[in-house]
Design an enzyme around this catalytic site. Structure first.
Site, PDB file in Angstrom:
ATOM      1  N   ASN A  10      43.964  40.517  44.110  1.00  0.00           N
ATOM      2  CA  ASN A  10      43.931  40.268  42.670  1.00  0.00           C
ATOM      3  C   ASN A  10      43.298  38.894  42.477  1.00  0.00           C
ATOM      4  OD1 ASN A  10      44.444  39.778  39.998  1.00  0.00           O
ATOM      5  ND2 ASN A  10      46.679  39.657  40.213  1.00  0.00           N
ATOM      6  N   LYS A  12      42.506  37.421  39.788  1.00  0.00           N
ATOM      7  CA  LYS A  12      42.948  36.749  38.558  1.00  0.00           C
ATOM      8  C   LYS A  12      41.738  36.162  37.825  1.00  0.00           C
ATOM      9  CE  LYS A  12      47.391  36.159  40.721  1.00  0.00           C
ATOM     10  NZ  LYS A  12      48.658  35.449  40.837  1.00  0.00           N
ATOM     11  N   HIS A 100      50.915  43.142  35.232  1.00  0.00           N
ATOM     12  CA  HIS A 100      51.124  41.971  36.089  1.00  0.00           C
ATOM     13  C   HIS A 100      52.028  40.970  35.366  1.00  0.00           C
ATOM     14  CE1 HIS A 100      50.373  38.322  38.339  1.00  0.00           C
ATOM     15  NE2 HIS A 100      50.015  39.107  39.336  1.00  0.00           N
ATOM     16  N   GLU A 102      51.926  37.893  35.040  1.00  0.00           N
ATOM     17  CA  GLU A 102      51.245  36.869  34.235  1.00  0.00           C
ATOM     18  C   GLU A 102      50.897  37.431  32.847  1.00  0.00           C
ATOM     19  OE1 GLU A 102      48.333  35.864  37.180  1.00  0.00           O
ATOM     20  OE2 GLU A 102      49.904  34.909  38.367  1.00  0.00           O
ATOM     21  N   GLU A 172      56.532  42.593  42.749  1.00  0.00           N
ATOM     22  CA  GLU A 172      56.138  41.186  42.812  1.00  0.00           C
ATOM     23  C   GLU A 172      57.242  40.338  42.188  1.00  0.00           C
ATOM     24  OE1 GLU A 172      51.629  40.812  43.201  1.00  0.00           O
ATOM     25  OE2 GLU A 172      52.037  40.971  41.075  1.00  0.00           O
ATOM     26  N   GLY A 178      52.379  32.819  43.472  1.00  0.00           N
ATOM     27  CA  GLY A 178      51.643  31.560  43.385  1.00  0.00           C
ATOM     28  C   GLY A 178      52.488  30.333  43.670  1.00  0.00           C
ATOM     29  N   SER A 218      52.799  35.387  47.175  1.00  0.00           N
ATOM     30  CA  SER A 218      52.535  34.462  48.284  1.00  0.00           C
ATOM     31  C   SER A 218      52.430  35.165  49.639  1.00  0.00           C
ATOM     32  CB  SER A 218      53.587  33.343  48.329  1.00  0.00           C
ATOM     33  OG  SER A 218      53.566  32.610  47.113  1.00  0.00           O
TER      34      SER A 218
HETATM   35  P1  PGA Z   1      49.892  35.189  45.005  1.00  0.00           P
HETATM   36  O1  PGA Z   1      49.694  36.213  43.784  1.00  0.00           O
HETATM   37  O2  PGA Z   1      49.549  35.941  46.268  1.00  0.00           O
HETATM   38  O3  PGA Z   1      48.942  34.062  44.714  1.00  0.00           O
HETATM   39  O4  PGA Z   1      51.318  34.765  44.972  1.00  0.00           O
HETATM   40  C1  PGA Z   1      50.075  37.553  43.895  1.00  0.00           C
HETATM   41  C2  PGA Z   1      49.848  38.266  42.589  1.00  0.00           C
HETATM   42  O5  PGA Z   1      50.046  37.649  41.536  1.00  0.00           O
HETATM   43  O6  PGA Z   1      49.440  39.437  42.553  1.00  0.00           O
END
Ligand code: PGA
Length: 259
Positions: A10, A12, A100, A102, A172, A178, A218
Site C-alpha cells: 500500500n 499510500k 483502510h 487512515e 491491521e 506506521g 509495521s
Molecule cells: P505500515 O502500513 O506497514 O507502514 O505500518 C501498513 C498499512 O497501513 O497498510
C-alpha cells in the site's frame, strides 16, 4: 485448505508517476526480472490513482497486480474528488483497498460507507482488500473482538458467499500502522483465528477455509517470517516497507518460504 499467500504494498500518498515507475524497475532488478513468477505468493501494489497508469506500464509482462487505494460507490455523479469502480475497471485495475484505517480516521469513513464501497466494487467485478482493526484504546479496553465483529458484520453486509471469493481481509491493528510497533505473532494469530471463525459463523465453513486474511502494521523483513508462519496469516498488507525495493522483495521471499 491451502491458501495462496498475498504480499500487497500500500503505497499510500507516496510515489509520483515517475517515482512509481522507477520503484517497479528497481523491484524487477532486485529480483532478477522474475520476482513475481517464480514465487508462490500473489504480489500486488496499490499506488495513488495518478500513478497507476505508469506502474501498469512499468509492470507489463510481469504477474504483478496493480490496484487502487479506494473507490466510490456511485457509478458517476457530483462527488468531487472521488473515483468510481467503472473508472478503475476501464483502466484495467482489478483490485481495490477499502476501509483502510487512515480513511476511517482522517476522512470520516464509516462502516456504512465502507460497506457501500465494498458492494459497488464487487458488483463492478473488482476484487477487494477490506481493512479492519482496532485502535489502541479499544485493545486496552478489551473490546478488540467486539470491534472486529462489528466491522466484519457491517462492512460485509449483503455480500453473498459467492462474492466473498473476491474479498481478501486485512487485519491491521491501528496502533501498529506506521508506528514501528508490530503485533506479536501470537497477538496477530489470535485475531486472525477469531476473524476466520466469524466468517465461518456468518458465511460458511468453506468460505472461512478459503478466505485470505492478511496482517498489516509495521510488517518488515525482520518480523515477516514469524508472522507469515502463523496458520491463519495469509500474507501482508505493507506500507512503509513496500516503498523500498529491497525490503519489499525480502517480504515476497519470506512469503515464498512459508508457503
Ligand atoms: P505500515 O502500513 O506497514 O507502514 O505500518 C501498513 C498499512 O497501513 O497498510
Amino acid at each position: 485448505m491451502a491458501r495462496k499467500k498475498v504480499i500487497a504494498g500500500n503505497w499510500k500518498m507516496n510515489m509520483t508517476a515517475s517515482e512509481g515507475a522507477q520503484l517497479i524497475a528497481d523491484l524487477k532488478a532486485t529480483c532478477g526480472g522474475n520476482c513475481c513468477c517464480c514465487c508462490a505468493p500473489e504480489v500486488m501494489v496499490f499506488p495513488p490513482f495518478t500513478t497507476i497508469a505508469a506502474v501498469q506500464e512499468a509492470a507489463k509482462g510481469t504477474p504483478l497486480v496493480v490496484g487502487a487505494q479506494n473507490v466510490h460507490w456511485a457509478a458517476n455523479g457530483a462527488f468531487t474528488g472521488e473515483i468510481s469502480a467503472k473508472m478503475l475497471v476501464e483502466m484495467g485495475v482489478t483490485h481495490v483497498i477499502i476501509g483502510h484505517s487512515e480513511r476511517r480516521q482522517y476522512f470520516g469513513e464509516t462502516d456504512e460507507t465502507v460497506n457501500q464501497r465494498v458492494k459497488a466494487a464487487l458488483a463492478a467485478g473488482l476484487k477487494v482488500i477490506l481493512c479492519i482493526g482496532e485502535t489502541l484504546e479499544e485493545r486496552e479496553k478489551g473490546v478488540t473482538e467486539a470491534v472486529i465483529e462489528k466491522q466484519v458484520l457491517w462492512d460485509l453486509a449483503d455480500v453473498s458467499m459467492e462474492q466473498l471469493d473476491n474479498v481478501i481481509l486485512a487485519y491491521e491493528p491501528v496502533w501498529a500502522i506506521g508506528t514501528g510497533k508490530t503485533a506479536t505473532n501470537e497477538q496477530a494469530q489470535a485475531v486472525h483465528a477469531f476473524i476466520r471463525a466469524l466468517i465461518e459463523k456468518h458465511f460458511c465453513p468453506v468460505c472461512a477455509g478459503k478466505i485470505r486474511i492478511l496482517y498489516g502494521g509495521s510488517m518488515k523483513p525482520a518480523n515477516a517470517e514469524g508472522l507469515l508462519a502463523q496458520p491463519d496469516i495469509d500474507g501482508g498488507l505493507i506500507g512503509g516497507a513496500a516503498l523500498k525495493a529491497a525490503d519489499f522483495v525480502a517480504l515476497v521471499k519470506a512469503a515464498s518460504a512459508t508457503c
